[in-house]
Design an enzyme around this catalytic site. Structure first.
Site, mmCIF file in Angstrom:
data_model
loop_
_atom_site.group_PDB
_atom_site.id
_atom_site.type_symbol
_atom_site.label_atom_id
_atom_site.label_comp_id
_atom_site.label_asym_id
_atom_site.label_seq_id
_atom_site.Cartn_x
_atom_site.Cartn_y
_atom_site.Cartn_z
ATOM 1 N N ASP A 171 0.856 -1.190 0.000
ATOM 2 C CA ASP A 171 0.000 0.000 0.000
ATOM 3 C C ASP A 171 0.889 1.237 0.000
ATOM 4 O O ASP A 171 1.577 1.515 0.979
ATOM 5 C CB ASP A 171 -0.897 -0.015 1.251
ATOM 6 N N ASP A 213 1.030 5.046 0.217
ATOM 7 C CA ASP A 213 0.143 6.069 0.786
ATOM 8 C C ASP A 213 0.944 7.366 0.900
ATOM 9 O O ASP A 213 1.667 7.571 1.865
ATOM 10 C CB ASP A 213 -0.338 5.585 2.162
ATOM 11 N N ASP A 216 2.850 1.866 3.558
ATOM 12 C CA ASP A 216 2.179 1.606 4.828
ATOM 13 C C ASP A 216 2.620 0.213 5.284
ATOM 14 O O ASP A 216 2.143 -0.798 4.765
ATOM 15 C CB ASP A 216 0.659 1.674 4.639
#
Length: 349
Positions: free
Chosen positions: A97, A99, A251
């Protein structure tokens, strides 16, 4: 006109369309997945599970959540509360992820978005794929599922076409997943024994940052520390190494946490109203413009008269139309974005 009622109406309309047209993700092994959802918060509730696809779709149609998540893990008891120990995890998808936070070029608040931070998120995603997942992990583009998160990031699922390899990685332990993350973030990088992947990456970065630094000795040697410490440019090189190691905003919890939830593909993001959109491939990602391509077009046909009460100045461009705190008319897409970002306004019509 009640704003929250109108927002809910738009979410219901979207999910009716997504389910009718069969685009809302139905996670594999749905009966073994935990679901979470929220309205004004990301996850108001979790430990939700469904027996089958029909039950899941009926629930989504009825509740039209603003945030909709599914677990990466497959569980024997997905609806049990009390954490990983109670859920009987027997397999887990692997996903990264990205981010991204506000960049130096952004002129907005931390929780806002603009073309600059969205571009940075895309760059980091391409970098992760082209610098790590394909050359270092031996994956092909076909083994990856690239998804825009709906806000300021991307989810990259590792889905090898080879079932045997997929079995291995989906049975990785937390320690195995941690090792992958540490490798990508350069946490286990030993400058006295630099492997080929990081050597390639760092040499490229040094050449990009300062063409005057000779990398000849570094290209074929593993013990970089010994070489760098004798150079006049050592401080500059160490600085480039640190910058390169910190290039990705990942993340880490998405890789670490056994019961991590990730947004359902083709759901809507409750802060932006944008589609959590799967992209076809790397070329599709390179062309992708979230401020247009992740917008549900039918919302653009709805126009609302508004009175914006917020004294905070803002600006956002959605689907080629600009909005700010002086706007008198907004489309359905802008309505969801402003509502999700807690901008105070009243709907007049």
């Amino acid at each position: 006109m009640n704003t929250f009622t109108e927002v809910q109406k738009l979410y219901k309309e979207y999910y009716s369309f997504a389910i009718k047209n069969n685009i809302l993700e139905v996670p594999e092994g749905i009966e073994h997945r935990e679901f979470g959802y929220g309205y004004l918060k990301k996850v108001d509730n979790r430990n939700l599970s469904f027996k089958n696809e029909r039950e899941y779709k009926l629930w989504v149609l009825k509740n039209a959540p603003m945030h909709l998540y599914k677990s990466l893990a497959y569980m024997l008891y997905p609806n049990k509360s009390g954490g990983a120990a109670k859920k009987g995890i027997f397999r887990r998808e692997l996903a990264f992820d990205i981010d991204v936070h506000k960049t130096e070029r952004c002129k907005h608040d931390e929780d806002w978005i603009c073309k600059h931070c969205l571009e940075e998120a895309k760059k980091q995603t391409i970098y992760l794929i082209e610098e790590f997942l394909i050359p270092d992990f031996g994956l092909n583009e076909d083994d990856l599922k690239i998804v825009f998160s709906g806000n300021r990031g991307y989810h990259i699922y590792i889905k090898p076409k080879d079932e045997n390899i997929r079995d291995i990685i989906e049975n990785f332990s937390k320690e195995d997943r941690r090792f992958l993350m540490d490798y990508i973030l350069g946490k286990n990088l030993n400058l006295s024994n630099v492997g080929s992947g990081w050597r390639r990456r760092l040499i490229k970065a040094i050449k990009e940052k300062d063409k005057r630094i000779s990398t000849k000795k570094l290209e074929h040697q593993k013990n970089w520390k010994q070489i760098i410490d004798k150079l006049k440019s050592k401080d500059k090189i160490y600085n480039i190494i640190e910058t390169t190691k910190n290039r990705l905003e990942l993340d880490e919890k998405v890789m670490d946490d056994d019961i991590r939830l990730l947004r359902v593909i083709n759901s809507l993001h409750g802060y932006t109203g944008f589609i959590v959109k799967q992209l076809n491939d790397l070329n599709d990602l390179k062309r992708f413009n979230p401020l247009k391509d992740a917008v549900f077009e039918k919302f653009e046909d709805k126009v609302y008269e508004v009175n914006i009460l917020d004294d905070k100045e803002f600006e956002i461009e959605i689907y080629g139309k600009k909005y700010n705190n002086k706007s008198k008319k907004i489309t359905g897409s802008a309505l969801l974005f402003l509502f999700g970002h807690n901008i105070k306004f009243e709907l007049l019509r």
